[in-house]
Design an enzyme around this catalytic site. Structure first.
Site, PDB file in Angstrom:
ATOM      1  N   SER A  86       0.808  -1.220   0.000  1.00 57.15           N
ATOM      2  CA  SER A  86       0.000   0.000   0.000  1.00 57.15           C
ATOM      3  C   SER A  86       0.842   1.273   0.000  1.00 57.15           C
ATOM      4  O   SER A  86       1.989   1.285   0.456  1.00 57.15           O
ATOM      5  CB  SER A  86      -0.910   0.013   1.233  1.00 57.15           C
ATOM      6  OG  SER A  86      -0.135  -0.027   2.421  1.00 57.15           O
TER       7      SER A  86
ATOM      8  N   GLN B 208       1.648   4.295   1.871  1.00 58.87           N
ATOM      9  CA  GLN B 208       1.536   4.380   3.324  1.00 58.87           C
ATOM     10  C   GLN B 208       2.598   5.300   3.890  1.00 58.87           C
ATOM     11  O   GLN B 208       3.549   5.703   3.220  1.00 58.87           O
ATOM     12  CB  GLN B 208       1.666   2.994   3.943  1.00 58.87           C
ATOM     13  CG  GLN B 208       2.994   2.295   3.650  1.00 58.87           C
ATOM     14  CD  GLN B 208       3.054   0.899   4.236  1.00 58.87           C
ATOM     15  OE1 GLN B 208       3.782   0.670   5.209  1.00 58.87           O
ATOM     16  NE2 GLN B 208       2.318  -0.048   3.649  1.00 58.87           N
TER      17      GLN B 208
ATOM     18  N   HIS C 294       4.208   6.151   8.226  1.00 61.50           N
ATOM     19  CA  HIS C 294       4.135   5.770   9.631  1.00 61.50           C
ATOM     20  C   HIS C 294       4.260   7.016  10.499  1.00 61.50           C
ATOM     21  O   HIS C 294       5.087   7.891  10.227  1.00 61.50           O
ATOM     22  CB  HIS C 294       5.239   4.763   9.972  1.00 61.50           C
ATOM     23  CG  HIS C 294       5.224   3.560   9.082  1.00 61.50           C
ATOM     24  ND1 HIS C 294       4.170   2.671   9.059  1.00 61.50           N
ATOM     25  CD2 HIS C 294       6.103   3.114   8.165  1.00 61.50           C
ATOM     26  CE1 HIS C 294       4.422   1.715   8.166  1.00 61.50           C
ATOM     27  NE2 HIS C 294       5.584   1.968   7.613  1.00 61.50           N
TER      28      HIS C 294
ATOM     29  N   LYS D 265       7.281   3.986  13.916  1.00 59.42           N
ATOM     30  CA  LYS D 265       7.618   2.789  13.154  1.00 59.42           C
ATOM     31  C   LYS D 265       8.572   3.130  11.995  1.00 59.42           C
ATOM     32  O   LYS D 265       8.265   2.879  10.827  1.00 59.42           O
ATOM     33  CB  LYS D 265       6.347   2.137  12.600  1.00 59.42           C
ATOM     34  CG  LYS D 265       6.548   0.714  12.078  1.00 59.42           C
ATOM     35  CD  LYS D 265       5.273   0.204  11.420  1.00 59.42           C
ATOM     36  CE  LYS D 265       5.474  -1.170  10.809  1.00 59.42           C
ATOM     37  NZ  LYS D 265       4.316  -1.595   9.990  1.00 59.42           N
TER      38      LYS D 265
ATOM     39  N   GLU E 116      11.499   2.501   9.427  1.00 56.82           N
ATOM     40  CA  GLU E 116      11.864   1.238   8.767  1.00 56.82           C
ATOM     41  C   GLU E 116      13.086   1.451   7.884  1.00 56.82           C
ATOM     42  O   GLU E 116      13.327   2.550   7.377  1.00 56.82           O
ATOM     43  CB  GLU E 116      10.719   0.739   7.880  1.00 56.82           C
ATOM     44  CG  GLU E 116       9.435   0.433   8.620  1.00 56.82           C
ATOM     45  CD  GLU E 116       8.283   0.097   7.686  1.00 56.82           C
ATOM     46  OE1 GLU E 116       7.377  -0.623   8.121  1.00 56.82           O
ATOM     47  OE2 GLU E 116       8.280   0.566   6.523  1.00 56.82           O
TER      48      GLU E 116
ATOM     49  N   HIS F 136       5.522   6.115   1.136  1.00 52.50           N
ATOM     50  CA  HIS F 136       6.285   5.070   0.464  1.00 52.50           C
ATOM     51  C   HIS F 136       5.389   3.891   0.121  1.00 52.50           C
ATOM     52  O   HIS F 136       4.268   3.759   0.634  1.00 52.50           O
ATOM     53  CB  HIS F 136       7.453   4.592   1.335  1.00 52.50           C
ATOM     54  CG  HIS F 136       7.039   3.954   2.626  1.00 52.50           C
ATOM     55  ND1 HIS F 136       6.737   4.681   3.764  1.00 52.50           N
ATOM     56  CD2 HIS F 136       6.850   2.647   2.979  1.00 52.50           C
ATOM     57  CE1 HIS F 136       6.395   3.872   4.733  1.00 52.50           C
ATOM     58  NE2 HIS F 136       6.446   2.610   4.290  1.00 52.50           N
TER      59      HIS F 136
ATOM     60  N   ARG G  46      -2.619   4.244   5.707  1.00 48.42           N
ATOM     61  CA  ARG G  46      -2.669   3.845   4.297  1.00 48.42           C
ATOM     62  C   ARG G  46      -3.654   4.721   3.526  1.00 48.42           C
ATOM     63  O   ARG G  46      -4.617   5.231   4.092  1.00 48.42           O
ATOM     64  CB  ARG G  46      -3.098   2.390   4.158  1.00 48.42           C
ATOM     65  CG  ARG G  46      -2.175   1.395   4.836  1.00 48.42           C
ATOM     66  CD  ARG G  46      -2.693  -0.029   4.699  1.00 48.42           C
ATOM     67  NE  ARG G  46      -1.800  -1.003   5.300  1.00 48.42           N
ATOM     68  CZ  ARG G  46      -1.853  -1.364   6.583  1.00 48.42           C
ATOM     69  NH1 ARG G  46      -2.769  -0.842   7.373  1.00 48.42           N
ATOM     70  NH2 ARG G  46      -0.997  -2.253   7.054  1.00 48.42           N
TER      71      ARG G  46
ATOM     72  N   LYS H 173      -7.097  -2.834   2.564  1.00 47.03           N
ATOM     73  CA  LYS H 173      -7.191  -2.594   3.994  1.00 47.03           C
ATOM     74  C   LYS H 173      -7.783  -1.206   4.275  1.00 47.03           C
ATOM     75  O   LYS H 173      -8.017  -0.402   3.367  1.00 47.03           O
ATOM     76  CB  LYS H 173      -5.804  -2.708   4.639  1.00 47.03           C
ATOM     77  CG  LYS H 173      -5.215  -4.106   4.587  1.00 47.03           C
ATOM     78  CD  LYS H 173      -3.869  -4.147   5.304  1.00 47.03           C
ATOM     79  CE  LYS H 173      -3.274  -5.556   5.302  1.00 47.03           C
ATOM     80  NZ  LYS H 173      -1.968  -5.605   6.001  1.00 47.03           N
TER      81      LYS H 173
END
Length: 423
Positions: free
Chosen positions: A108, A110, A112, A135, A137, A276, A295, A301
């Site tokens: 997706s 998205q 964070h 979050k 990454e 991203h 998202r 979702k």
């Protein structure tokens, strides 16, 4: 004998639909190599391998117990094995989750949240944002890897607004002209103009964007059928994403976000509020322990367009700036360190040439998780119950201040990744 503090792990797999199926998946290949008794189903997707103590997917400690203990419960009994700094900073919990991803179709669009926004979202919508942590990454490519990351330079977005009339129709003439003016006459207004443009796109009425997307896909398909160049409209990627997610507003995001292509060993870091999406390829990933994802497209979702558009970092930058550099360790030329600007994790790539037959995985003041990607060796440690066979797919937990001596037996050398927390 003292209880082992270095031991193999059995790690859970996630079978998300976007993963490669069967042994086409790097995840399945690693599982099958690491555990010859593992059964791989040819038509089942193997999307992610989770290496850590996440409550939703805790690894099992292979130290001879039956049934095996989870890593999370073992660490709760032995918090000192995290290392004193890590234990104090993160409340006795392993602060990261280490993963392997094998991406067949796009994930997706998205971002964070940072910790402040995460706490706010969790308080308001705990069913969608289940914790209060950030979050960040990092993804390191194992194969050629493709993703979207961050906003393109404004000149590139403006060029798409001129070349793709369907995009301009959704953004609106006023917002498009404002962005074009800011690019040449008002650099300080670029982020604000970009925010307006992207928000106008993402908040388009479903009937409107579905109609414009259909027109765009039809036009690009006809051009491609005639052998015409569709690069000015990012045609190849548009058709690929539309085939995966027909009628999805996220297909238009390719005109705003950088397409980042990584070669094996190259990385991208995804900070808070960075838009991203992973598109295809295999990677190792490390993240802070959280399930907070906002998202807005390319997904079945829950989507939260309003929150996403409000939270994003609207600083445009070229795709080359999204490649995160590794630094060779001054202490060991085999080690390349990826040290992001967050305290939760650091990654290391360890490349041992075939000329080296004895190698020491050095002790750190942090617990770490070691993954073997290539090569074989016998490993010994004073903190292990017995000698360990290290081969492709092996995952080893190493307590703080412990090391592993390896005797290499493969002719091609070894490639390993190590996740840790260097405070």
């Amino acid at each position: 004998m003292a209880e082992p503090r270095v031991f193999p792990l059995r790690c859970p797999v996630r079978n998300y639909a976007w993963g490669h199926c069967g042994l086409r998946s790097a995840v399945a290949q690693l599982v099958a190599s690491g555990d010859p008794a593992a059964s791989i189903e040819p038509e089942r997707p193997y999307a992610e391998l989770w290496m850590g103590a996440h409550p939703s997917g805790d690894a099992e400690v292979l130290d001879g117990r039956d049934p095996p203990q989870t890593l999370g419960s073992w660490l709760a009994e032995h918090p000192a094995c995290l290392g004193p700094k890590v234990c104090d900073a993160f409340g006795g919990c392993l602060p990261f989750l280490f993963k392997v991803l094998s991406v067949r179709t796009a994930l997706s669009i998205q971002a964070h949240p940072n910790k402040e926004l995460a706490a706010k979202l969790h308080a308001q919508f705990p069913q969608h944002y289940p914790d209060t942590n950030h979050k960040p990454e990092m993804a390191i490519a194992l194969t050629p890897f493709e993703g979207l990351c961050g906003f393109r330079p404004v000149e590139e977005i403006a060029a798409f607004l001129r070349a793709v009339p369907e995009l301009r129709a959704l953004v609106g003439e006023v917002a498009a002209e404002q962005l074009e003016r800011s690019a040449s006459h008002d650099p300080r207004g670029v982020s604000a103009a970009l925010r307006v443009c992207f928000t106008c796109l993402m908040k388009s009425e479903k009937e409107t964007f579905s109609q414009q997307l259909s027109l765009l896909v039809e036009r690009i398909s006809q051009q491609a059928a005639k052998g015409q160049d569709t690069s000015a409209s990012n045609g190849d990627l548009l058709l690929r994403l539309h085939a995966q997610f027909p009628g999805d507003i996220g297909c238009f995001s390719i005109y705003f976000l950088n397409v980042v292509r990584l070669e094996p060993g190259e990385a991208m870091f995804l900070a808070a509020n960075e838009p991203h999406a992973y598109l295809q390829g295999d990677c190792v990933e490390c993240m802070a322990c959280s399930d907070n994802t906002v998202r807005a497209g390319l997904t079945p979702k829950f989507i939260d367009v309003l929150t996403l558009c409000e939270m994003l970092n609207y600083t445009p930058a070229p795709s080359s700036s999204k490649i995160f550099p590794a630094v060779q360790s001054p202490l060991d030329p085999c080690v390349f360190i990826y040290d992001p600007p967050v305290p939760d994790f650091t990654l290391m790539r360890i490349e041992i040439p075939s000329s080296i037959k004895l190698y020491l995985i050095s002790a750190l003041d942090s617990a770490s998780i070691l993954l073997v990607i290539q090569g074989t060796a016998m490993g010994t440690s004073t903190a292990a119950a017995s000698e360990m066979t290290l081969r492709r797919g092996s995952v080893i937990f190493i307590s703080a201040n412990e090391s592993i001596s390896m005797h290499l037996s493969s002719s091609e050398g070894m490639l390993l990744f190590r996740a840790c927390c260097l405070l």
